[in-house]
Structure formats: structure tokens, C-alpha cells
Design an enzyme around this catalytic site. Structure first.
Site, PDB file in Angstrom:
ATOM      1  N   TYR A 196      33.675  31.081  38.932  1.00 34.93           N
ATOM      2  CA  TYR A 196      33.700  32.021  40.066  1.00 34.93           C
ATOM      3  C   TYR A 196      33.394  31.290  41.367  1.00 34.93           C
ATOM      4  CZ  TYR A 196      34.511  36.673  38.094  1.00 34.93           C
ATOM      5  OH  TYR A 196      35.090  37.784  37.545  1.00 34.93           O
ATOM      6  N   GLU A 231      36.962  33.951  30.153  1.00 29.62           N
ATOM      7  CA  GLU A 231      37.110  34.213  31.597  1.00 29.62           C
ATOM      8  C   GLU A 231      38.581  34.506  31.911  1.00 29.62           C
ATOM      9  OE1 GLU A 231      35.327  34.526  34.442  1.00 29.62           O
ATOM     10  OE2 GLU A 231      33.540  34.546  33.237  1.00 29.62           O
ATOM     11  N   ASP A 261      33.557  44.860  35.007  1.00 27.27           N
ATOM     12  CA  ASP A 261      32.652  43.775  35.376  1.00 27.27           C
ATOM     13  C   ASP A 261      31.214  44.277  35.496  1.00 27.27           C
ATOM     14  OD1 ASP A 261      32.776  40.951  35.781  1.00 27.27           O
ATOM     15  OD2 ASP A 261      32.110  41.292  37.834  1.00 27.27           O
ATOM     16  N   TYR A 288      31.202  35.049  46.278  1.00 26.78           N
ATOM     17  CA  TYR A 288      31.332  33.935  45.338  1.00 26.78           C
ATOM     18  C   TYR A 288      31.530  32.584  46.022  1.00 26.78           C
ATOM     19  CZ  TYR A 288      31.138  37.671  42.007  1.00 26.78           C
ATOM     20  OH  TYR A 288      30.709  38.760  41.284  1.00 26.78           O
TER      21      TYR A 288
HETATM   22  C1  LIG Z   1      33.739  38.218  33.955  1.00 28.12           C
HETATM   23  C2  LIG Z   1      32.898  37.606  35.054  1.00 28.12           C
HETATM   24  N1  LIG Z   1      32.744  36.264  35.064  1.00 28.12           N
HETATM   25  C3  LIG Z   1      31.941  35.732  36.056  1.00 28.12           C
HETATM   26  C4  LIG Z   1      31.311  36.484  37.015  1.00 28.12           C
HETATM   27  C5  LIG Z   1      30.473  35.873  38.067  1.00 28.12           C
HETATM   28  N2  LIG Z   1      29.102  36.062  37.787  1.00 28.12           N
HETATM   29  C6  LIG Z   1      31.524  37.842  36.935  1.00 28.12           C
HETATM   30  N3  LIG Z   1      30.977  38.684  37.816  1.00 28.12           N
HETATM   31  N4  LIG Z   1      32.334  38.417  35.956  1.00 28.12           N
END
Ligand SMILES: Cc1ncc(CN)c(N)n1
Length: 223
Positions: free
Chosen positions: A140, A208, A45, A166
Site C-alpha cells: 500500500y 493482496e 476493507d 497511503y
Molecule cells: C486489503 C488491504 N491491504 C492493505 C491495507 C493497508 N493497511 C488495507 N487497508 N487493506
């Protein structure tokens, strides 16, 4: 008149529901997710967010006025300094040095997701960029708010900060601003272009899902 965001929300429901039910998230919710899966997720991430932040920079360049430029610049800043700081702090707790975080080799799914969005941000309209980046923020926020409502979730020794981030008002307000943008940008566009925006939104919603799945499977290149 139905807002365009409502159309996006309805058409992506089956995909988002699958993400909610993915073992990565159900185990995170129950506090049983193994640390190696969480660390893998954090590292992937982190490099995902480096590219994701660039979308806001490119959106800022494509903005029609100063106010919109400012807001995308705020999102750029917040991704680099708030969201990625959470990852840096988690990494420290797990004994992963900051340099190692940044040197993470992106897995196939991370590459597919980030390069898909960067291609749109380079070649597409501002509406297309926002449609592509929106599931990241919006899903998220939905996940964060859902998890935060579960009794005890915010007391979990490992995952509470992640859920707090989040489900926070700050993250929620930035998400709402992006939803508002897609409604403004979609207003008056022909159906052909709306369908294109919806396709980007559905594709990144699927990516996602794949991102959770990648982390759960500790995805590696097969060869
Ligand atoms: C894969 C992913 N998707 C969404 C988010 C939220 N910004 C994140 N941190 N990482």
C-alpha cells in the site's frame, strides 16, 4: 550481506506488478473507478482491518521487549483510529452508516486473507506474523507513493484522501519499522525458516492482488 527484506521484495515483484496494473488501481489512478466498486472495497476493507488490527495485538503479545510491544500497540491503535477513520469518513460521504460498515459480511477472499493471517498470528512465531502482515503495509505504501506522484492525483475529489493516507510520511515510517523488524527477526534463522517466511510473504502478496480483484468483480458467494 543482502537484507532479507530485499529477498522478499525481489521475489514478490511479479505479483506486486500485477496489482499495480489491476484495473481497480489503474481506474482509481485515472479517477474513473466506479463508486459502487469503491464502496464495495471500503466495506470489505473495513472488516478486513478489524481482523488485521488483531495481528498487531497478537504481535505485541509475542514481542521480546517493551519497546517492540509499544510499537505494535501503536500500529494497533493507528489501524483502529487513523486508517479505519478514513473508511468511516468515506462511508459517510457515500451515505453508508457506520453500523452498516461494521456489519459487512466478509466476502470469500476477505475471509481467506484474514483467516490465513490470523492462523499464523495464533500459531506461528513473531517473524512469521510480521512476514505475513508486511505485504499489506508495504504494497500500500508503494501504491500510495506511486499514485501520489501522478500529476493531478492529489486533486481528485474522491480518491485524493485515500492516496494521501497511503503516501503519508506517518504510514511510510510505520511501514519502514515493520521492514526493519523482519530484517532483525530473520537474522540468523536457518534457510528452512527463511523459506517459510518468504512463503507467507508471497501468499499474502497474492491475497493482496486477489483483494483488488475481488473488489473489481464485486465478489459474492456463488451459492
Ligand atoms: C486489503 C488491504 N491491504 C492493505 C491495507 C493497508 N493497511 C488495507 N487497508 N487493506
Amino acid at each position: 550481506m543482502t537484507l532479507f527484506s530485499e529477498r522478499l521484495y525481489q521475489s514478490s515483484r511479479p505479483i506486486w506488478e500485477r496489482s499495480h496494473r489491476h484495473p481497480f488501481l489503474t481506474e482509481l489512478r485515472d479517477g474513473t473507478l466506479s463508486p459502487d466498486r469503491f464502496i464495495y472495497y471500503l466495506k470489505q476493507d473495513y472488516v478486513y482491518l478489524i481482523d488485521y488490527a488483531k495481528l498487531f495485538a497478537l504481535a505485541s503479545v509475542k514481542s521480546p521487549d517493551l519497546e517492540t510491544m509499544h510499537k505494535f500497540a501503536e500500529l494497533y491503535h493507528s489501524t483502529l483510529h487513523v486508517e479505519m477513520e478514513l473508511h468511516r469518513q468515506y462511508a459517510e460521504r457515500f451515505g453508508v452508516p457506520r453500523a452498516e460498515l461494521e456489519r459487512t459480511k466478509p466476502a470469500p477472499t476477505t475471509i481467506a486473507y484474514t483467516k490465513y493471517m490470523l492462523d499464523i498470528a495464533t500459531n506461528g512465531s513473531l517473524a512469521q506474523v510480521v512476514a505475513a502482515l508486511l505485504p499489506c503495509m508495504w504494497s500500500y505504501r508503494e501504491i500510495g507513493v506511486t499514485l501520489a506522484a501522478i500529476p493531478g492525483a492529489l486533486e481528485h475529489p474522491l480518491f485524493s484522501e485515500w492516496i494521501l493516507m497511503y503516501s503519508s510520511d506517518e504510514f511510510g515510517q510505520l511501514t519502514d519499522w515493520c521492514i526493519d523488524q523482519i530484517n532483525r527477526l530473520a537474522d540468523g534463522l536457518p534457510e528452512r525458516e527463511l523459506a517459510r517466511l518468504e512463503e507467507h510473504f508471497l501468499t499474502t502478496s497474492r491475497l493482496e492482488y486477489l483483494f483488488w480483484d475481488m473488489a473489481y468483480r464485486l465478489e459474492e458467494w456463488p451459492v
